[in-house]
Scaffold this motif. Structure first.
Motif, PDB file in Angstrom:
ATOM      1  N   ASP A  35       0.835  -1.209   0.000  1.00 40.31           N
ATOM      2  CA  ASP A  35       0.000   0.000   0.000  1.00 40.31           C
ATOM      3  C   ASP A  35       0.867   1.256   0.000  1.00 40.31           C
ATOM      4  N   HIS A  36       1.946   1.208   0.787  1.00 41.03           N
ATOM      5  CA  HIS A  36       2.853   2.361   0.861  1.00 41.03           C
ATOM      6  C   HIS A  36       3.477   2.658  -0.497  1.00 41.03           C
ATOM      7  N   GLN A  37       3.961   1.629  -1.182  1.00 42.80           N
ATOM      8  CA  GLN A  37       4.589   1.836  -2.479  1.00 42.80           C
ATOM      9  C   GLN A  37       3.587   2.325  -3.518  1.00 42.80           C
ATOM     10  N   ASP A  38       2.382   1.753  -3.513  1.00 43.98           N
ATOM     11  CA  ASP A  38       1.354   2.190  -4.465  1.00 43.98           C
ATOM     12  C   ASP A  38       0.968   3.642  -4.211  1.00 43.98           C
ATOM     13  N   ARG A  39       0.820   3.995  -2.954  1.00 46.25           N
ATOM     14  CA  ARG A  39       0.432   5.364  -2.597  1.00 46.25           C
ATOM     15  C   ARG A  39       1.536   6.351  -2.980  1.00 46.25           C
ATOM     16  N   ARG A  40       2.744   5.993  -2.704  1.00 53.04           N
ATOM     17  CA  ARG A  40       3.862   6.873  -3.035  1.00 53.04           C
ATOM     18  C   ARG A  40       3.981   7.062  -4.547  1.00 53.04           C
ATOM     19  N   GLU A  41       3.805   6.000  -5.307  1.00 50.20           N
ATOM     20  CA  GLU A  41       3.887   6.115  -6.763  1.00 50.20           C
ATOM     21  C   GLU A  41       2.798   7.030  -7.309  1.00 50.20           C
ATOM     22  N   ARG A  42       1.589   6.939  -6.756  1.00 52.71           N
ATOM     23  CA  ARG A  42       0.499   7.819  -7.204  1.00 52.71           C
ATOM     24  C   ARG A  42       0.840   9.284  -6.919  1.00 52.71           C
ATOM     25  N   ILE A  43       1.387   9.545  -5.745  1.00 48.20           N
ATOM     26  CA  ILE A  43       1.708  10.922  -5.367  1.00 48.20           C
ATOM     27  C   ILE A  43       2.855  11.465  -6.209  1.00 48.20           C
ATOM     28  N   VAL A  44       3.887  10.648  -6.423  1.00 47.57           N
ATOM     29  CA  VAL A  44       5.030  11.092  -7.228  1.00 47.57           C
ATOM     30  C   VAL A  44       4.600  11.393  -8.661  1.00 47.57           C
TER      31      VAL A  44
END
Length: 268
Positions: A35-44
């Motif tokens: 979830d952390h990686q998916d969320r970070r990728e969306r924000i970036v």
């Protein structure tokens, strides 16, 4: 062998593993990391898109803003608002500070765009609250990103001022706007000098601990900001002292200096 558990077949091994009290804990950790990686990728990704759209807005802005350009700029602002709204759920609560650096560059570029347009329309700096009101979805604009975005604004004001001198032969001055007073006699160089003085008097040595990356970034941005003001000062000097010796439409050759400034910003 003593201390080693033997399994009759693979089914017994899988059953024993599924009964381990630690498996569910590690599965939870795995899901949290995913979830952390998916969320970070969306924000970036959203931050990069916001940065690209903001740069396009800045390149199109001029004074006064023609209706076709205003329509195009407003469409891009709409796209940026949609991007902010799309990532707002990912930046709620403590997650905002967890991913603040991921969205920071987009916020800074957006502040540069809205502050440049605000200056062209009012010849005043946009306030932190006014810039915050331009960001939808409840995404917070930190004081750090606001200040660093205004540092970038000086580069656009420099280009605007030198282009104005090259095309009109005069330094851009204040244009009276409805409800705005106190601009009489001011020109863009006076405003740039006032901004430089304010930034040079900015003391962040005793600021809060969450200003750590502002303290790290402000050194490079201060150098670029000073160079931008000095370029306008040199251009005005050439316009006043040697202006009569140059043909109409002459523009100072700042290609090398602009390249060094661009490299400094990109390296930042």
């Amino acid at each position: 062998m003593a201390g080693q558990k033997h399994y009759l077949d693979d089914n017994d091994k899988e059953e024993s593993s599924s009964l381990s009290p630690f498996m569910s804990i590690f599965e939870t950790f795995r899901d949290d990391l995913d979830d952390h990686q998916d969320r970070r990728e969306r924000i970036v990704k959203a931050s990069r898109d916001i940065t690209a759209l903001s740069k396009k807005i800045v390149r199109n802005l001029q004074s006064p803003i023609p209706p076709p350009i205003a329509k195009e700029v407003n469409a891009r602002y709409g796209s940026i608002r949609d991007l902010f709204v799309s990532i707002a759920p990912d930046l709620k609560g403590v997650n905002f500070w967890r991913y603040q650096r991921s969205i920071s560059s987009g916020c800074q570029e957006y502040v540069e765009a809205v502050s440049f347009q605000h200056y062209l329309e009012t010849q005043q700096l946009i306030t932190h609250q006014e810039a915050q009101d331009r960001i939808p979805g409840g995404v917070e604009l930190t004081a750090d990103d606001y200040v660093l975005g205004l540092f970038d604004l000086t580069g656009e004001l420099m280009r605007f001022g030198i282009t104005g001198m090259a095309t009109t032969g005069t330094l851009p001055r204040a244009v009276a706007a409805a409800g705005v007073t106190g601009l009489e006699g001011r020109d863009i160089l006076m405003d740039l000098r006032a901004i430089r003085t304010s930034f040079e008097s900015l003391d962040i040595s005793s600021g809060p601990s969450n200003w750590s990356y502002l303290k790290r970034d402000i050194g490079k941005k201060t150098g670029v900001m000073r160079e931008s003001v000095e370029k306008v000062e040199k251009a005005v000097y050439g316009l006043i002292i040697r202006g009569r010796e140059r043909p109409k439409g002459w523009m100072p050759d700042l290609s090398e200096e602009q390249e060094r400034g661009r490299e400094a910003v990109e390296s930042y």
